[in-house]
Design an enzyme around this catalytic site. Structure first.
Site, short mmCIF file in Angstrom:
data_model
loop_
_atom_site.label_atom_id
_atom_site.label_comp_id
_atom_site.label_asym_id
_atom_site.label_seq_id
_atom_site.Cartn_x
_atom_site.Cartn_y
_atom_site.Cartn_z
N SER A 1 -7.63 -8.35 13.49
CA SER A 1 -7.97 -9.69 13.95
C SER A 1 -7.40 -9.84 15.35
CB SER A 1 -7.34 -10.74 13.03
OG SER A 1 -7.76 -10.51 11.71
N TRP B 1 -7.94 -9.75 4.19
CA TRP B 1 -8.16 -8.33 3.93
C TRP B 1 -7.21 -7.80 2.88
CZ3 TRP B 1 -6.27 -10.19 8.66
CH2 TRP B 1 -4.91 -9.94 8.93
N ASP C 1 -10.15 -15.30 6.93
CA ASP C 1 -10.20 -13.99 7.56
C ASP C 1 -9.16 -13.18 6.80
OD1 ASP C 1 -10.48 -11.86 9.33
OD2 ASP C 1 -9.18 -12.73 10.85
N CYS D 1 -5.66 -16.80 6.91
CA CYS D 1 -5.78 -15.40 7.34
C CYS D 1 -4.67 -14.55 6.77
CB CYS D 1 -5.77 -15.32 8.87
SG CYS D 1 -5.90 -13.61 9.45
P1 FAD Z 1 -4.74 3.63 5.80
O1 FAD Z 1 -4.51 5.06 6.05
O2 FAD Z 1 -6.11 3.14 5.93
O3 FAD Z 1 -4.12 3.23 4.43
C1 FAD Z 1 -4.27 1.89 3.95
C2 FAD Z 1 -3.99 1.81 2.47
O4 FAD Z 1 -4.94 2.57 1.74
C3 FAD Z 1 -2.64 2.38 2.03
O5 FAD Z 1 -1.61 1.46 2.16
C4 FAD Z 1 -2.93 2.72 0.59
O6 FAD Z 1 -2.81 1.57 -0.21
C5 FAD Z 1 -4.35 3.17 0.61
N1 FAD Z 1 -4.40 4.64 0.75
C6 FAD Z 1 -4.65 5.35 1.86
N2 FAD Z 1 -4.62 6.68 1.60
C7 FAD Z 1 -4.32 6.79 0.29
C8 FAD Z 1 -4.15 7.91 -0.58
N3 FAD Z 1 -4.28 9.15 -0.15
N4 FAD Z 1 -3.87 7.66 -1.87
C9 FAD Z 1 -3.75 6.40 -2.32
N5 FAD Z 1 -3.91 5.31 -1.54
C10 FAD Z 1 -4.18 5.50 -0.25
N6 FAD Z 1 -4.01 -5.31 9.70
C11 FAD Z 1 -3.05 -5.75 10.56
O7 FAD Z 1 -1.94 -5.20 10.58
N7 FAD Z 1 -3.28 -6.80 11.43
C12 FAD Z 1 -4.48 -7.44 11.46
O8 FAD Z 1 -4.66 -8.36 12.24
C13 FAD Z 1 -5.52 -6.98 10.57
N8 FAD Z 1 -6.72 -7.59 10.55
C14 FAD Z 1 -7.69 -7.14 9.71
C15 FAD Z 1 -8.93 -7.79 9.70
C16 FAD Z 1 -9.93 -7.34 8.85
C17 FAD Z 1 -11.27 -8.02 8.85
C18 FAD Z 1 -9.68 -6.25 7.98
C19 FAD Z 1 -10.74 -5.75 7.06
C20 FAD Z 1 -8.45 -5.63 7.98
C21 FAD Z 1 -7.44 -6.07 8.83
N9 FAD Z 1 -6.20 -5.43 8.85
C22 FAD Z 1 -5.23 -5.89 9.70
C23 FAD Z 1 -5.92 -4.21 8.04
C24 FAD Z 1 -6.23 -2.97 8.89
O9 FAD Z 1 -7.63 -2.90 9.12
C25 FAD Z 1 -5.83 -1.64 8.23
O10 FAD Z 1 -6.33 -1.59 6.94
C26 FAD Z 1 -4.35 -1.43 8.16
O11 FAD Z 1 -3.80 -1.52 9.45
C27 FAD Z 1 -4.00 -0.05 7.57
O12 FAD Z 1 -4.64 0.96 8.31
P2 FAD Z 1 -4.08 2.45 8.33
O13 FAD Z 1 -5.17 3.32 8.83
O14 FAD Z 1 -2.77 2.51 9.03
O15 FAD Z 1 -3.81 2.75 6.80
#
Ligand code: FAD
Length: 690
Positions: free
Chosen positions: A450, A690, A688, A643
């Protein structure tokens, strides 16, 4: 007076603008991307394909087409898995298709000996995914006009349906429910149940697996299909190139598309074509050692990619170097990582999911979700290629036994390389055709954030607020680290002067393919959202955003403070913010005081620190304490915004609000809930989450 050309142009622009305003850009929300098909062109698939479903089935000799409506790739993955299984177990001639690529008035021409499957995710507030908007509007319309104009237009149509939803949202699985109803209304026959997967309960994969077996049985019966021993057949061929090397300019080393490869990247920037944005500012927002939250600003001035307050920034991540190494190593591909591969779809209807020619390294680093959760069905597929019988039996057991799988794999957050390492006890898995991974592992997805800046205040500079995903997993030596946020963390370290940042023992190829992201750049695009301030700033607003949920409200406050400074009449603004401790994770603590100076009594920040008192206090408790004030504001037509965490917080806020209305207005809670529902429907209540 007659209109001259200029008048006509001006009027047309105004008309289009007005249309865009009233349709919220929906009409062209799914702007056809001129480069979206570029992978296909690379791979020799024929151009100018028909958009008629029956014709496509006929021309490509298929009897089963599986459409997906997908936002984050899961629905697309399930569609591919159904296609594979239909082919290998039942000899169906299957193809997977993007809803966006077809016209649905042709559904009535699909003959009765063929089957159409729909795998449909519901996005956000009961919305279709971007690629399903047109389809959804067409089939659910009362007066949908099919080509042949029959009374019962879909009397010949046999279909199968599965939905992906999240029960924490109000409109759970709305897409599949509405489409199922509409298809039946038009006379179509469904085979099996209309399945529903629930991400909210964390059971999506198991819901899918439990749904598909009875569906296949019913379909086999209906179509007279005979089940056979499933044999794996690759969909893609990956062949080492005899002429190209990793230094050849036409080889993709992670560039997202042809223009990026050729150094001619230009807009429109979108989900197929990221903008390589410079990071111009970044810093840590928490004051504790064991948790991190990043404030990152990217400069979009060169992109011609306007954003609006409330939109999302999509970040295209890169996998961590050690994970890429591990994946290649367990497959015995370490020495071949830079081998150049030409990639062909063996089935003309399949799309190669990345641009080629390319290398194993580039595919794994930039295009595959190698760190994501592992699918149980995929382990069963890989069993056939195990290095020995014992390993094969263990893989088959993991693939077949849901509880065992959960205990051994999911509970430890293992990724695919982790599974292969541990099940194979260190043996290399050299028998697996690489196509199995291309088919079985999702495309690496952009992550959404966001936007936490106001487009009025900083139109050319977007900020995001991202908490670094790092979890201690019981029974696991190393912590689990999220893909995108740790990549962003490394970028932040570099932006702050560390030339070769290592975060939690991980490094990233942050200079990008051919060092094209050097100088600290990150590939991004903008996703427009409907989470918007009232167009009239004098309207009061109530914002509820604990943790990083505060991100868009920083943008809202920036905007309203600026409007107030400029002498505009800005309405009352309440912000409910919560975190653990005022001294640890109080995001933007000093900035709120600045906004207060600009807005005076029209801005109030109400905080909930969950770990400071004897009892845990959350934003919903504070909301309830302010029942009278909140009700008064709502009576004055305040907009209310929520949010952050979808699973708990947003739900609680919803019910607290209904309780507030009930107690303050002397009505039943059911009536309170109904009012909240209506507020959502009229956009007075926006989420908003997630
Ligand atoms: P990822 O690698 O994608 O992991 C996320 C989660 O997936 C893990 O914690 C775990 O629960 C699961 N996972 C991943 N791999 C495994 C595995 N091998 N086994 C089991 N479980 C697993 N985030 C913010 O910090 N700030 C924001 O403003 C924000 N806004 C958003 C707005 C929208 C509309 C949406 C959809 C999401 C938003 N998010 C926000 C969340 C953000 O998009 C990410 O999902 C978040 O930052 C995690 O991303 P990552 O790639 O670091 O983690």
């Amino acid at each position: 007076a007659e209109l001259d050309t200029l008048d006509i142009i001006v009027l047309s622009v105004i008309l289009l603008g007005t249309l865009a305003y009233f349709t919220k850009g929906k009409l062209w929300g799914i702007v056809k991307d001129p480069y979206g098909g570029s992978f296909q062109n690379n791979n020799g698939a024929k151009a100018g394909k028909t958009r008629n479903i029956a014709e496509m089935l006929e021309e490509s000799n298929k009897n089963c087409i599986i459409f997906y409506g997908s936002q984050t790739g899961t629905a697309e993955d399930y569609a591919s898995r159904l296609a594979k299984e239909g082919k290998s177990r039942f000899g169906l001639e299957t193809m997977v298709a993007d809803l966006e690529d077809f016209d649905f008035d042709s559904l009535d021409s699909v003959p009765s000996d063929k089957v159409v499957m729909f795998v449909l995710a519901t996005y956000g507030e009961g919305e279709p995914t971007d690629n399903a908007v047109e389809f959804f509007e067409f089939v659910t319309a009362e007066d949908a006009q099919f080509t042949q104009g029959a009374d019962v237009p879909l009397g010949n149509l046999t279909y199968v349906g599965f939905g992906l939803g999240n029960n924490t949202y109000e409109h759970y699985n709305l897409m599949i429910r509405a489409v199922d109803k509409a298809l039946q209304r038009h006379g179509a026959t469904r085979v099996g149940e209309a399945g529903e997967g629930d991400d909210g309960a964390g059971t999506m994969e198991e819901d899918f697996l439990a749904w598909k077996d009875p569906m296949w049985a019913a379909l086999a019966e209906k179509m007279g299909l005979e089940e056979r021993e499933a044999v794996y057949e690759p969909i893609f061929s990956l062949t080492p190139s005899e002429t190209l090397s990793v230094d050849s300019p036409e080889v993709y080393l992670g560039e997202p598309n042809k223009m990026h490869l050729e150094g001619t990247a230009k807009g429109p920037f979108n989900a197929h074509n990221p903008y390589i944005a410079p990071i111009v500012e970044s810093h840590e927002l928490f004051t504790v050692k064991d948790r991190n939250c990043l404030h990152i600003e990217v400069d979009i001035s060169g992109s011609n990619m306007p954003y609006q307050t409330g939109d999302h920034l999509a970040v295209w991540p890169t996998n961590a170097g050690a994970e890429v190494d591990r994946f290649l190593s367990v497959l015995g591909l370490t020495d071949k990582r830079n081998t150049v591969l030409t990639v062909k779809a063996l089935d003309p209807t399949a799309k190669v999911p990345f641009p080629a020619p390319t290398t194993y390294d580039a595919i794994v680093r930039y295009h595959m979700e190698i760190c994501g959760p592992v699918s149980r069905q995929f382990l069963a597929t890989l069993a056939a290629f195990a290095p020995d019988e014992e390993t094969k039996a263990e893989m088959a057991k993991l693939g077949g036994d849901k509880d065992y799988f959960h205990e051994k794999i999911n509970a430890h957050h293992l990724n695919i390389a982790g599974v292969l390492e541990s099940v194979g006890k260190g043996k290399k898995w050299t028998n697996i055709p690489f196509s199995a991974f291309v088919e079985g592992i999702n495309k690496l997805q952009p992550r959404y954030y966001s936007i936490s800046s106001s487009s009025l205040v900083q139109p050319q500079k977007i900020s995001i607020t991202a908490v670094v995903e790092s979890q201690v997993i019981p029974g696991r030596a190393d912590a689990f680290h999220g893909v995108a946020t740790n990549y962003l963390y490394a970028l932040k370290q570099k932006q702050n002067g560390d030339p070769n940042p290592t975060v939690f023992g991980q490094t990233y190829e942050i200079t990008g393919p051919r060092n094209k992201y050097d100088g600290i750049h990150v590939p991004v695009h903008i996703r427009h959202s409907n989470f918007k301030l009232p167009s009239d700033p004098s309207k009061p607003i109530i914002c509820i955003g604990p943790g990083t949920g505060v991100a868009p409200f920083r943008a809202f406050l920036q905007e309203r403070a600026k409007q107030a400074t400029d002498g505009e009449n800005v309405g009352e603004t309440l912000l409910f913010f919560g975190c653990r401790k005022s001294t640890e994770d109080f995001l933007y603590k000093d900035e709120w005081e600045e906004y207060k100076k600009a807005m005076g009594d029209n801005f109030e920040l109400i905080t909930a620190f969950s770990r400071e008192g004897a009892k845990k206090v959350y934003v919903q408790h504070r909301l309830k304490e302010r029942a009278e004030q909140v009700n008064k504001l709502l009576e004055a037509k305040a907009y209310i915004y929520v949010c952050g965490d979808a699973a708990n917080m947003a739900r609680e806020v919803n019910s607290v609000l209904a309780q507030i209305l009930a107690s303050q207005r002397g009505i039943s809670e059911a009536k309170g809930e109904e009012i909240v529902k209506n507020m959502r429907a009229s956009n007075q209540y926006q989420e908003d989450v997630w």
